[in-house]
Design an enzyme around this catalytic site. Structure first.
Site, mmCIF file in Angstrom:
data_model
loop_
_atom_site.group_PDB
_atom_site.id
_atom_site.type_symbol
_atom_site.label_atom_id
_atom_site.label_comp_id
_atom_site.label_asym_id
_atom_site.label_seq_id
_atom_site.Cartn_x
_atom_site.Cartn_y
_atom_site.Cartn_z
ATOM 1 N N SER A 54 36.805 24.084 24.854
ATOM 2 C CA SER A 54 37.904 23.311 25.438
ATOM 3 C C SER A 54 38.310 23.835 26.813
ATOM 4 O O SER A 54 39.045 23.169 27.530
ATOM 5 C CB SER A 54 39.117 23.312 24.505
ATOM 6 O OG SER A 54 39.734 24.583 24.525
ATOM 7 N N LYS A 91 44.710 28.128 26.995
ATOM 8 C CA LYS A 91 44.856 26.895 27.775
ATOM 9 C C LYS A 91 45.507 27.216 29.120
ATOM 10 O O LYS A 91 46.074 28.284 29.308
ATOM 11 C CB LYS A 91 45.767 25.899 27.020
ATOM 12 C CG LYS A 91 45.214 25.357 25.703
ATOM 13 C CD LYS A 91 44.117 24.354 25.905
ATOM 14 C CE LYS A 91 43.492 23.894 24.585
ATOM 15 N NZ LYS A 91 42.672 24.895 23.926
#
Lengths: 140, 420
Positions: A54, A91
Protein backbone atom coordinates in the site's frame (compact mmCIF):
# COMPACT_ATOMS: atom_id res chain seq x y z
CA UNK A 1 23.66 -4.01 28.87
CA UNK A 2 26.56 -2.38 27.12
CA UNK A 3 26.04 -1.68 23.46
CA UNK A 4 28.78 -3.01 21.23
CA UNK A 5 29.84 -0.64 18.54
CA UNK A 6 30.45 -2.47 15.32
CA UNK A 7 32.05 0.39 13.47
CA UNK A 8 35.65 -0.18 12.55
CA UNK A 9 38.02 2.71 12.93
CA UNK A 10 40.81 3.33 10.48
CA UNK A 11 44.18 2.85 12.05
CA UNK A 12 47.50 4.44 11.47
CA UNK A 13 49.45 2.67 8.81
CA UNK A 14 52.94 3.37 10.05
CA UNK A 15 54.72 1.51 12.75
CA UNK A 16 58.08 1.40 11.01
CA UNK A 17 60.75 3.65 12.33
CA UNK A 18 62.58 4.05 9.07
CA UNK A 19 61.25 5.23 5.76
CA UNK A 20 58.84 7.96 4.92
CA UNK A 21 55.59 8.10 6.95
CA UNK A 22 52.35 7.97 5.00
CA UNK A 23 51.35 11.53 4.14
CA UNK A 24 47.72 10.55 4.71
CA UNK A 25 48.12 9.86 8.41
CA UNK A 26 47.48 13.45 9.37
CA UNK A 27 44.24 13.40 7.43
CA UNK A 28 42.61 10.25 8.73
CA UNK A 29 39.01 10.65 9.74
CA UNK A 30 36.35 8.25 11.00
CA UNK A 31 34.65 6.24 8.27
CA UNK A 32 31.07 7.09 7.48
CA UNK A 33 28.84 5.50 10.07
CA UNK A 34 25.35 4.72 8.78
CA UNK A 35 24.13 4.22 12.32
CA UNK A 36 24.98 7.81 13.02
CA UNK A 37 23.58 9.09 9.73
CA UNK A 38 20.27 7.22 9.81
CA UNK A 39 19.59 7.10 13.53
CA UNK A 40 19.64 10.48 15.24
CA UNK A 41 17.99 9.32 18.45
CA UNK A 42 19.04 5.73 19.12
CA UNK A 43 17.15 5.48 22.42
CA UNK A 44 13.81 6.17 20.77
CA UNK A 45 14.45 4.47 17.44
CA UNK A 46 12.95 1.13 16.42
CA UNK A 47 13.14 -0.89 13.22
CA UNK A 48 10.13 -2.57 11.65
CA UNK A 49 9.43 -4.39 8.41
CA UNK A 50 6.67 -3.45 6.00
CA UNK A 51 4.80 -6.36 4.43
CA UNK A 52 2.17 -5.09 1.98
CA UNK A 53 2.26 -2.86 -1.10
CA UNK A 54 0.00 0.00 0.00
CA UNK A 55 3.01 2.32 0.23
CA UNK A 56 4.88 1.16 -2.84
CA UNK A 57 4.81 4.57 -4.53
CA UNK A 58 6.52 6.02 -1.48
CA UNK A 59 9.52 3.74 -2.07
CA UNK A 60 8.29 1.20 0.44
CA UNK A 61 8.03 -2.17 -1.31
CA UNK A 62 7.22 -5.29 0.70
CA UNK A 63 10.12 -6.33 2.98
CA UNK A 64 11.41 -2.77 3.28
CA UNK A 65 12.94 -2.06 6.67
CA UNK A 66 11.69 1.17 8.18
CA UNK A 67 13.53 3.21 10.73
CA UNK A 68 11.06 4.72 13.14
CA UNK A 69 11.83 7.55 15.52
CA UNK A 70 9.32 7.93 18.32
CA UNK A 71 10.80 11.15 19.67
CA UNK A 72 9.77 13.27 16.67
CA UNK A 73 6.54 15.19 16.53
CA UNK A 74 4.54 13.99 13.51
CA UNK A 75 4.08 16.74 10.91
CA UNK A 76 1.76 17.06 7.97
CA UNK A 77 3.23 15.02 5.12
CA UNK A 78 5.35 12.67 7.26
CA UNK A 79 5.26 8.95 6.68
CA UNK A 80 4.20 7.52 10.02
CA UNK A 81 3.68 4.21 11.74
CA UNK A 82 0.17 4.63 13.09
CA UNK A 83 -2.02 2.49 15.27
CA UNK A 84 -5.61 2.53 14.16
CA UNK A 85 -8.13 0.60 16.23
CA UNK A 86 -5.31 -1.50 17.62
CA UNK A 87 -3.69 -2.36 14.27
CA UNK A 88 -0.40 -1.06 12.95
CA UNK A 89 -0.20 0.61 9.58
CA UNK A 90 2.30 2.76 7.71
CA UNK A 91 0.83 5.69 5.80
CA UNK A 92 1.35 9.31 4.88
CA UNK A 93 -0.07 11.59 7.53
CA UNK A 94 -2.12 14.49 6.26
CA UNK A 95 -3.56 16.89 8.78
CA UNK A 96 -4.98 20.32 9.28
CA UNK A 97 -6.16 21.90 12.54
CA UNK A 98 -9.53 20.13 12.30
CA UNK A 99 -8.99 16.78 10.68
CA UNK A 100 -6.47 14.18 9.79
CA UNK A 101 -6.09 11.44 7.24
CA UNK A 102 -3.88 8.43 6.63
CA UNK A 103 -3.01 8.29 2.96
CA UNK A 104 -1.66 5.25 1.13
CA UNK A 105 0.86 5.55 -1.70
CA UNK A 106 -0.81 3.15 -4.10
CA UNK A 107 -3.91 3.89 -6.16
CA UNK A 108 -5.35 0.48 -5.29
CA UNK A 109 -5.98 1.61 -1.72
CA UNK A 110 -8.30 4.23 -0.30
CA UNK A 111 -7.34 6.98 2.06
CA UNK A 112 -8.54 6.73 5.64
CA UNK A 113 -10.20 9.71 7.22
CA UNK A 114 -9.66 9.59 10.94
CA UNK A 115 -13.01 10.14 12.61
CA UNK A 116 -13.57 10.90 16.29
CA UNK A 117 -14.89 7.39 16.99
CA UNK A 118 -11.70 5.81 15.66
CA UNK A 119 -8.80 5.29 17.97
CA UNK A 120 -5.78 6.62 16.14
CA UNK A 121 -2.31 7.16 17.48
CA UNK A 122 0.98 7.89 15.80
CA UNK A 123 3.47 5.29 17.12
CA UNK A 124 6.46 6.91 15.43
CA UNK A 125 7.73 8.79 12.42
CA UNK A 126 9.50 6.96 9.59
CA UNK A 127 12.89 8.58 9.14
CA UNK A 128 14.55 6.20 6.69
CA UNK A 129 13.66 3.33 4.39
CA UNK A 130 16.10 0.50 3.74
CA UNK A 131 15.38 -1.53 0.64
CA UNK A 132 17.06 -4.45 -0.99
CA UNK A 133 16.98 -3.75 -4.77
CA UNK A 134 15.79 -7.31 -5.35
CA UNK A 135 12.58 -6.48 -3.54
CA UNK A 136 11.72 -3.50 -5.76
CA UNK A 137 10.44 -5.34 -8.83
CA UNK A 138 6.81 -4.86 -7.79
CA UNK A 139 7.36 -1.15 -8.23
CA UNK A 140 7.94 -1.44 -12.00
CA UNK B 1 16.02 16.33 46.29
CA UNK B 2 15.45 12.85 44.96
CA UNK B 3 13.11 11.45 42.37
CA UNK B 4 12.08 7.84 42.01
CA UNK B 5 10.92 6.96 38.53
CA UNK B 6 9.17 3.64 38.18
CA UNK B 7 7.67 2.02 35.07
CA UNK B 8 4.03 0.98 35.51
CA UNK B 9 3.53 -2.79 35.17
CA UNK B 10 6.81 -2.84 33.29
CA UNK B 11 6.83 -6.28 31.65
CA UNK B 12 3.18 -6.08 30.67
CA UNK B 13 3.69 -2.58 29.26
CA UNK B 14 6.67 -3.79 27.20
CA UNK B 15 4.52 -6.48 25.59
CA UNK B 16 1.75 -4.00 24.90
CA UNK B 17 4.04 -1.57 23.16
CA UNK B 18 4.40 -3.98 20.25
CA UNK B 19 0.84 -5.28 20.37
CA UNK B 20 -1.34 -2.20 20.79
CA UNK B 21 -4.50 -4.22 20.28
CA UNK B 22 -3.93 -5.49 23.83
CA UNK B 23 -4.86 -2.04 25.12
CA UNK B 24 -7.70 -2.50 27.65
CA UNK B 25 -7.24 -6.28 27.65
CA UNK B 26 -5.77 -7.98 30.73
CA UNK B 27 -2.11 -8.87 30.19
CA UNK B 28 -0.09 -11.25 32.33
CA UNK B 29 3.59 -12.19 32.17
CA UNK B 30 4.77 -15.50 33.61
CA UNK B 31 8.06 -16.27 35.33
CA UNK B 32 10.79 -18.44 33.84
CA UNK B 33 9.41 -21.72 32.61
CA UNK B 34 5.89 -20.26 32.59
CA UNK B 35 5.67 -20.91 36.34
CA UNK B 36 3.70 -18.13 37.95
CA UNK B 37 2.54 -14.56 37.36
CA UNK B 38 5.25 -11.92 37.73
CA UNK B 39 3.60 -8.95 36.02
CA UNK B 40 0.04 -7.85 35.50
CA UNK B 41 -1.60 -5.02 33.64
CA UNK B 42 -4.15 -2.94 35.54
CA UNK B 43 -6.97 -4.91 33.90
CA UNK B 44 -5.42 -8.18 35.12
CA UNK B 45 -5.19 -6.78 38.63
CA UNK B 46 -8.81 -5.68 38.41
CA UNK B 47 -10.07 -9.21 37.71
CA UNK B 48 -8.27 -10.39 40.83
CA UNK B 49 -5.14 -12.05 39.44
CA UNK B 50 -2.56 -12.01 42.22
CA UNK B 51 1.19 -11.77 41.94
CA UNK B 52 3.01 -15.09 42.13
CA UNK B 53 0.04 -17.35 41.40
CA UNK B 54 0.98 -20.59 39.61
CA UNK B 55 -0.15 -20.41 35.98
CA UNK B 56 -1.95 -23.76 36.08
CA UNK B 57 -4.29 -22.45 38.77
CA UNK B 58 -5.29 -19.58 36.51
CA UNK B 59 -6.14 -21.47 33.34
CA UNK B 60 -9.87 -20.92 33.76
CA UNK B 61 -9.47 -17.24 34.61
CA UNK B 62 -7.29 -16.76 31.53
CA UNK B 63 -9.98 -18.25 29.33
CA UNK B 64 -12.91 -16.56 30.99
CA UNK B 65 -11.46 -13.05 30.75
CA UNK B 66 -9.57 -13.49 27.49
CA UNK B 67 -6.26 -12.72 29.20
CA UNK B 68 -3.20 -12.24 27.00
CA UNK B 69 -0.50 -14.45 28.54
CA UNK B 70 3.22 -14.05 27.91
CA UNK B 71 6.37 -15.95 28.83
CA UNK B 72 9.00 -13.59 30.18
CA UNK B 73 11.03 -12.08 27.35
CA UNK B 74 13.98 -10.71 29.29
CA UNK B 75 15.86 -9.80 26.15
CA UNK B 76 13.11 -7.37 25.22
CA UNK B 77 12.59 -6.04 28.74
CA UNK B 78 16.33 -5.58 29.19
CA UNK B 79 16.67 -3.51 26.04
CA UNK B 80 13.67 -1.32 26.83
CA UNK B 81 14.92 -0.86 30.40
CA UNK B 82 18.27 0.26 29.04
CA UNK B 83 16.52 2.82 26.81
CA UNK B 84 14.49 4.13 29.75
CA UNK B 85 17.54 4.45 32.02
CA UNK B 86 19.63 6.21 29.40
CA UNK B 87 16.78 8.58 28.61
CA UNK B 88 16.41 9.37 32.32
CA UNK B 89 20.14 9.96 32.57
CA UNK B 90 19.76 12.85 30.14
CA UNK B 91 17.65 14.74 32.68
CA UNK B 92 19.92 14.66 35.71
CA UNK B 93 23.62 14.69 36.52
CA UNK B 94 23.43 11.51 38.62
CA UNK B 95 21.19 8.49 38.65
CA UNK B 96 21.07 5.16 40.42
CA UNK B 97 19.48 2.26 38.58
CA UNK B 98 17.63 0.54 41.37
CA UNK B 99 16.05 -2.32 39.44
CA UNK B 100 15.10 -3.23 35.88
CA UNK B 101 12.19 -0.79 35.98
CA UNK B 102 13.06 1.90 38.51
CA UNK B 103 15.76 4.45 39.15
CA UNK B 104 16.58 7.13 41.69
CA UNK B 105 17.47 10.50 40.18
CA UNK B 106 19.58 13.00 42.05
CA UNK B 107 17.90 16.36 41.67
CA UNK B 108 19.88 18.23 44.30
CA UNK B 109 21.72 20.25 41.70
CA UNK B 110 18.49 21.20 39.97
CA UNK B 111 16.85 23.06 42.86
CA UNK B 112 16.36 26.17 40.81
CA UNK B 113 14.00 24.33 38.47
CA UNK B 114 10.36 23.68 39.12
CA UNK B 115 10.62 20.02 40.01
CA UNK B 116 6.95 19.21 39.49
CA UNK B 117 7.24 20.38 35.90
CA UNK B 118 10.48 18.46 35.52
CA UNK B 119 8.70 15.36 36.83
CA UNK B 120 5.93 15.75 34.29
CA UNK B 121 8.46 16.36 31.57
CA UNK B 122 10.21 13.11 32.49
CA UNK B 123 6.97 11.19 32.45
CA UNK B 124 5.90 12.65 29.12
CA UNK B 125 9.28 12.00 27.52
CA UNK B 126 9.48 8.33 28.51
CA UNK B 127 5.89 7.81 27.41
CA UNK B 128 6.42 9.55 24.10
CA UNK B 129 9.94 8.48 23.14
CA UNK B 130 9.87 4.90 24.33
CA UNK B 131 6.18 4.26 24.76
CA UNK B 132 6.17 3.12 28.37
CA UNK B 133 4.08 4.65 31.18
CA UNK B 134 5.98 5.73 34.29
CA UNK B 135 5.22 7.39 37.61
CA UNK B 136 7.48 9.91 39.30
CA UNK B 137 7.79 10.66 43.00
CA UNK B 138 9.90 13.58 44.18
CA UNK B 139 10.90 14.32 47.76
CA UNK B 140 13.80 15.17 50.06
CA UNK B 141 14.96 11.60 50.82
CA UNK B 142 15.04 8.31 48.97
CA UNK B 143 12.46 6.75 51.28
CA UNK B 144 10.10 9.71 50.81
CA UNK B 145 10.68 9.72 47.04
CA UNK B 146 9.74 6.06 46.92
CA UNK B 147 6.65 6.86 48.97
CA UNK B 148 5.78 9.82 46.74
CA UNK B 149 5.98 7.50 43.75
CA UNK B 150 3.57 5.05 45.32
CA UNK B 151 1.29 7.92 46.33
CA UNK B 152 1.29 9.22 42.75
CA UNK B 153 0.30 5.75 41.52
CA UNK B 154 -2.51 5.37 44.05
CA UNK B 155 -3.83 8.91 44.26
CA UNK B 156 -2.84 10.77 41.11
CA UNK B 157 -2.76 7.98 38.54
CA UNK B 158 -3.67 10.24 35.61
CA UNK B 159 -1.03 12.81 36.41
CA UNK B 160 1.50 10.19 37.44
CA UNK B 161 3.65 12.68 39.34
CA UNK B 162 3.75 13.62 42.99
CA UNK B 163 6.13 16.26 44.28
CA UNK B 164 6.21 16.50 48.06
CA UNK B 165 7.20 20.13 47.82
CA UNK B 166 6.34 21.22 51.35
CA UNK B 167 5.64 19.71 54.76
CA UNK B 168 1.90 19.82 54.18
CA UNK B 169 2.22 17.59 51.12
CA UNK B 170 4.70 15.33 52.91
CA UNK B 171 2.22 14.91 55.76
CA UNK B 172 -0.55 14.11 53.32
CA UNK B 173 1.33 11.09 52.04
CA UNK B 174 2.76 10.09 55.44
CA UNK B 175 -0.81 9.81 56.71
CA UNK B 176 -1.86 7.84 53.65
CA UNK B 177 0.97 5.27 53.85
CA UNK B 178 0.65 2.27 56.16
CA UNK B 179 3.85 1.07 57.87
CA UNK B 180 3.79 -2.14 55.82
CA UNK B 181 4.06 -0.05 52.65
CA UNK B 182 7.14 1.90 53.68
CA UNK B 183 10.18 1.08 51.59
CA UNK B 184 12.57 -1.13 53.51
CA UNK B 185 10.14 -2.32 56.19
CA UNK B 186 9.68 -6.06 56.19
CA UNK B 187 6.70 -7.96 57.46
CA UNK B 188 8.22 -8.51 60.90
CA UNK B 189 9.06 -4.88 61.55
CA UNK B 190 5.64 -3.87 60.26
CA UNK B 191 4.04 -6.24 62.77
CA UNK B 192 6.24 -4.92 65.56
CA UNK B 193 5.27 -1.33 64.80
CA UNK B 194 1.58 -2.17 64.66
CA UNK B 195 1.75 -4.01 67.98
CA UNK B 196 2.98 -0.74 69.42
CA UNK B 197 0.14 1.26 67.96
CA UNK B 198 2.17 2.69 65.09
CA UNK B 199 0.10 2.30 61.95
CA UNK B 200 1.04 4.96 59.45
CA UNK B 201 4.31 6.48 58.29
CA UNK B 202 3.12 9.62 60.07
CA UNK B 203 3.02 7.70 63.38
CA UNK B 204 6.63 6.59 62.83
CA UNK B 205 7.83 10.18 62.64
CA UNK B 206 6.27 10.89 66.04
CA UNK B 207 8.00 8.22 68.13
CA UNK B 208 11.31 9.14 69.79
CA UNK B 209 14.42 8.41 67.74
CA UNK B 210 15.81 6.36 70.64
CA UNK B 211 12.83 4.04 70.60
CA UNK B 212 13.27 3.32 66.88
CA UNK B 213 16.94 2.62 67.47
CA UNK B 214 16.36 0.29 70.40
CA UNK B 215 13.54 -1.63 68.67
CA UNK B 216 14.75 -1.68 65.07
CA UNK B 217 18.51 -1.06 65.34
CA UNK B 218 20.23 1.49 63.10
CA UNK B 219 17.88 0.45 60.29
CA UNK B 220 14.98 1.91 62.24
CA UNK B 221 16.90 5.02 63.14
CA UNK B 222 17.87 5.60 59.55
CA UNK B 223 14.28 5.12 58.47
CA UNK B 224 13.04 7.57 61.11
CA UNK B 225 15.45 10.20 59.80
CA UNK B 226 14.54 9.53 56.19
CA UNK B 227 10.84 9.92 56.94
CA UNK B 228 11.54 13.20 58.71
CA UNK B 229 13.33 14.51 55.66
CA UNK B 230 16.98 13.93 56.57
CA UNK B 231 18.71 11.91 53.86
CA UNK B 232 20.35 8.90 55.52
CA UNK B 233 20.63 6.34 52.73
CA UNK B 234 23.74 6.48 50.60
CA UNK B 235 23.75 6.73 46.85
CA UNK B 236 24.84 3.66 45.01
CA UNK B 237 25.71 4.83 41.55
CA UNK B 238 27.21 1.50 40.74
CA UNK B 239 25.46 -1.69 41.65
CA UNK B 240 27.34 -3.31 44.53
CA UNK B 241 28.92 -6.70 43.85
CA UNK B 242 26.38 -9.35 44.73
CA UNK B 243 26.92 -11.34 47.90
CA UNK B 244 25.43 -14.52 46.53
CA UNK B 245 25.06 -15.74 42.99
CA UNK B 246 22.41 -18.28 42.21
CA UNK B 247 21.15 -19.94 39.07
CA UNK B 248 18.27 -22.34 39.36
CA UNK B 249 15.46 -23.11 37.05
CA UNK B 250 12.62 -25.54 36.76
CA UNK B 251 12.69 -28.07 33.98
CA UNK B 252 10.13 -27.91 31.20
CA UNK B 253 9.41 -31.57 31.85
CA UNK B 254 10.01 -33.56 35.03
CA UNK B 255 13.01 -35.82 34.73
CA UNK B 256 14.62 -38.67 36.61
CA UNK B 257 17.52 -38.94 34.19
CA UNK B 258 20.73 -38.22 36.07
CA UNK B 259 22.62 -37.24 32.94
CA UNK B 260 20.11 -34.48 32.26
CA UNK B 261 20.50 -33.18 35.82
CA UNK B 262 24.26 -33.25 35.39
CA UNK B 263 24.06 -31.30 32.18
CA UNK B 264 21.78 -28.69 33.75
CA UNK B 265 23.97 -28.40 36.85
CA UNK B 266 27.02 -27.92 34.62
CA UNK B 267 25.32 -25.19 32.62
CA UNK B 268 24.06 -23.34 35.68
CA UNK B 269 27.49 -23.53 37.26
CA UNK B 270 29.06 -22.19 34.08
CA UNK B 271 26.57 -19.29 34.13
CA UNK B 272 27.43 -18.57 37.77
CA UNK B 273 31.15 -18.71 36.98
CA UNK B 274 30.72 -16.08 34.26
CA UNK B 275 28.81 -13.86 36.71
CA UNK B 276 31.61 -14.30 39.25
CA UNK B 277 34.30 -13.35 36.75
CA UNK B 278 32.27 -10.38 35.51
CA UNK B 279 32.24 -8.90 38.99
CA UNK B 280 35.81 -9.98 39.79
CA UNK B 281 34.78 -12.28 42.61
CA UNK B 282 35.65 -15.78 43.72
CA UNK B 283 33.38 -18.10 45.70
CA UNK B 284 34.42 -19.99 48.80
CA UNK B 285 31.75 -22.67 48.50
CA UNK B 286 29.07 -24.02 46.25
CA UNK B 287 25.57 -25.17 47.12
CA UNK B 288 23.79 -27.67 44.91
CA UNK B 289 20.10 -28.45 45.35
CA UNK B 290 17.48 -30.59 43.68
CA UNK B 291 13.69 -30.74 44.14
CA UNK B 292 10.82 -32.81 42.89
CA UNK B 293 7.57 -31.02 42.05
CA UNK B 294 5.76 -30.50 45.34
CA UNK B 295 2.56 -29.50 43.52
CA UNK B 296 2.30 -33.05 42.18
CA UNK B 297 1.39 -34.64 45.47
CA UNK B 298 0.67 -37.98 43.82
CA UNK B 299 4.38 -38.44 43.06
CA UNK B 300 7.04 -39.41 45.61
CA UNK B 301 8.74 -36.30 46.95
CA UNK B 302 12.40 -35.65 47.56
CA UNK B 303 14.48 -32.55 47.94
CA UNK B 304 17.99 -32.11 49.21
CA UNK B 305 20.85 -29.69 49.07
CA UNK B 306 24.51 -29.86 49.87
CA UNK B 307 27.24 -27.27 50.38
CA UNK B 308 30.81 -28.05 49.43
CA UNK B 309 33.66 -25.82 50.42
CA UNK B 310 36.52 -25.22 48.01
CA UNK B 311 40.11 -25.64 49.02
CA UNK B 312 40.87 -22.37 47.35
CA UNK B 313 38.21 -19.76 46.51
CA UNK B 314 37.60 -20.00 42.80
CA UNK B 315 35.79 -18.68 39.76
CA UNK B 316 37.23 -21.21 37.32
CA UNK B 317 34.44 -22.83 35.34
CA UNK B 318 36.02 -26.27 35.11
CA UNK B 319 36.82 -26.48 38.78
CA UNK B 320 33.39 -25.24 39.87
CA UNK B 321 31.67 -27.77 37.62
CA UNK B 322 33.72 -30.56 39.18
CA UNK B 323 32.44 -29.57 42.61
CA UNK B 324 28.87 -29.14 41.36
CA UNK B 325 28.85 -32.62 39.86
CA UNK B 326 30.41 -34.10 42.98
CA UNK B 327 27.65 -32.48 45.05
CA UNK B 328 24.95 -33.66 42.69
CA UNK B 329 26.36 -37.17 42.80
CA UNK B 330 26.00 -37.21 46.58
CA UNK B 331 22.44 -35.89 46.76
CA UNK B 332 20.95 -37.54 43.65
CA UNK B 333 18.58 -40.40 44.32
CA UNK B 334 17.04 -42.72 41.81
CA UNK B 335 13.30 -43.24 41.49
CA UNK B 336 12.21 -39.62 41.65
CA UNK B 337 11.10 -37.21 38.97
CA UNK B 338 12.93 -33.92 39.46
CA UNK B 339 11.53 -30.48 38.74
CA UNK B 340 14.41 -28.24 39.58
CA UNK B 341 18.14 -28.13 40.05
CA UNK B 342 19.98 -25.12 41.36
CA UNK B 343 23.49 -23.87 41.96
CA UNK B 344 24.45 -21.19 44.46
CA UNK B 345 27.86 -19.61 44.89
CA UNK B 346 28.55 -18.74 48.50
CA UNK B 347 31.02 -16.60 50.41
CA UNK B 348 32.01 -14.31 47.59
CA UNK B 349 35.23 -12.35 47.92
CA UNK B 350 37.13 -10.09 45.55
CA UNK B 351 39.37 -12.23 43.35
CA UNK B 352 42.50 -10.28 44.30
CA UNK B 353 42.08 -11.33 47.93
CA UNK B 354 42.26 -15.05 47.29
CA UNK B 355 44.81 -16.95 49.32
CA UNK B 356 45.82 -20.13 47.60
CA UNK B 357 45.86 -23.21 49.74
CA UNK B 358 49.19 -24.73 50.60
CA UNK B 359 48.35 -27.90 48.74
CA UNK B 360 46.91 -26.22 45.70
CA UNK B 361 48.30 -27.82 42.59
CA UNK B 362 46.25 -26.01 40.00
CA UNK B 363 47.91 -23.60 37.61
CA UNK B 364 45.45 -20.79 38.30
CA UNK B 365 47.01 -18.11 36.14
CA UNK B 366 47.04 -20.30 33.08
CA UNK B 367 43.47 -21.38 33.77
CA UNK B 368 42.41 -17.77 34.19
CA UNK B 369 43.88 -16.78 30.85
CA UNK B 370 42.07 -19.63 29.12
CA UNK B 371 38.76 -18.57 30.67
CA UNK B 372 39.31 -14.94 29.76
CA UNK B 373 39.61 -16.09 26.16
CA UNK B 374 36.51 -18.22 26.54
CA UNK B 375 34.48 -15.30 27.94
CA UNK B 376 35.66 -13.10 25.08
CA UNK B 377 34.77 -15.69 22.46
CA UNK B 378 31.36 -16.22 23.98
CA UNK B 379 30.68 -12.52 23.99
CA UNK B 380 31.52 -12.48 20.30
CA UNK B 381 29.93 -15.72 19.15
CA UNK B 382 26.97 -15.95 21.46
CA UNK B 383 26.41 -17.49 24.84
CA UNK B 384 28.08 -20.83 25.48
CA UNK B 385 29.57 -21.10 21.99
CA UNK B 386 32.70 -22.30 23.76
CA UNK B 387 31.89 -24.53 26.71
CA UNK B 388 32.91 -27.32 28.99
CA UNK B 389 32.13 -30.78 27.64
CA UNK B 390 29.81 -31.66 30.53
CA UNK B 391 27.54 -28.77 29.62
CA UNK B 392 26.37 -30.83 26.66
CA UNK B 393 24.91 -29.44 23.49
CA UNK B 394 21.25 -30.23 23.48
CA UNK B 395 19.94 -28.49 26.55
CA UNK B 396 17.52 -31.33 27.03
CA UNK B 397 16.16 -29.69 30.15
CA UNK B 398 15.13 -26.61 28.23
CA UNK B 399 12.74 -24.16 29.77
CA UNK B 400 9.15 -23.97 28.84
CA UNK B 401 8.30 -20.67 27.16
CA UNK B 402 5.15 -21.30 25.21
CA UNK B 403 4.01 -17.70 25.07
CA UNK B 404 7.24 -15.95 24.21
CA UNK B 405 6.96 -12.76 22.16
CA UNK B 406 9.58 -11.72 19.62
CA UNK B 407 12.86 -10.01 20.35
CA UNK B 408 11.55 -6.95 18.54
CA UNK B 409 14.49 -4.69 19.29
CA UNK B 410 17.54 -6.93 19.32
CA UNK B 411 17.13 -9.43 16.47
CA UNK B 412 16.62 -8.25 12.89
CA UNK B 413 14.73 -11.46 12.07
CA UNK B 414 12.21 -10.83 14.82
CA UNK B 415 11.34 -7.18 14.22
CA UNK B 416 7.75 -6.06 14.10
CA UNK B 417 6.05 -6.83 10.76
CA UNK B 418 3.52 -4.29 9.54
CA UNK B 419 0.76 -5.45 7.21
CA UNK B 420 0.33 -2.61 4.81
Amino acid sequence: MKRTELLELPYYTVKVKTGFPSPANDYLEERIDLNKELIKHPLSTFIVESEGDSMKDAFIPPKAKLIIDRSLKPKNGDIVLAVINGEFTVKYLKKNPFKCWLIPANKKYKEIEVTPEMEMQVWGVVTAIIVNPNDTRCML
Amino acid sequence: MYALVDCNNFYASCERLFQPKLENRPVVVLSNNDGCTIARSDEAKAIGIEMGTPAFELEDTFKKYNVAVFSSNYTLYGDLSDRVMKTLAEFVPKLEVYSIDEAFLDMSELVYKDLAILGMDIKRTIQHNIGLPVCVGIATTKTLAKMANRYAKKKYKKLGVFYAANQELVNEMLLFTGVEDIWGIGRQYAALLKRNGIHTAMDVTKVPEEWMRSQMTVVGQRLWNELRGTPSIEWEYEAPAKKNICTSRSFGKLTGDKSILMEAASNYTAACAVKLRNQYSCAKAINVFINTNHHKTELPQYSRSITLEFETPSNLTGELIQYALKGLDIIYKEGYLFKKVGIMMLGLIPDDQVQTSLFDTKDRTKNKEALKTMDKLNKLLGRDAVRMASQGFERRYRLRANHLSQKYTTNIHEILKIKN
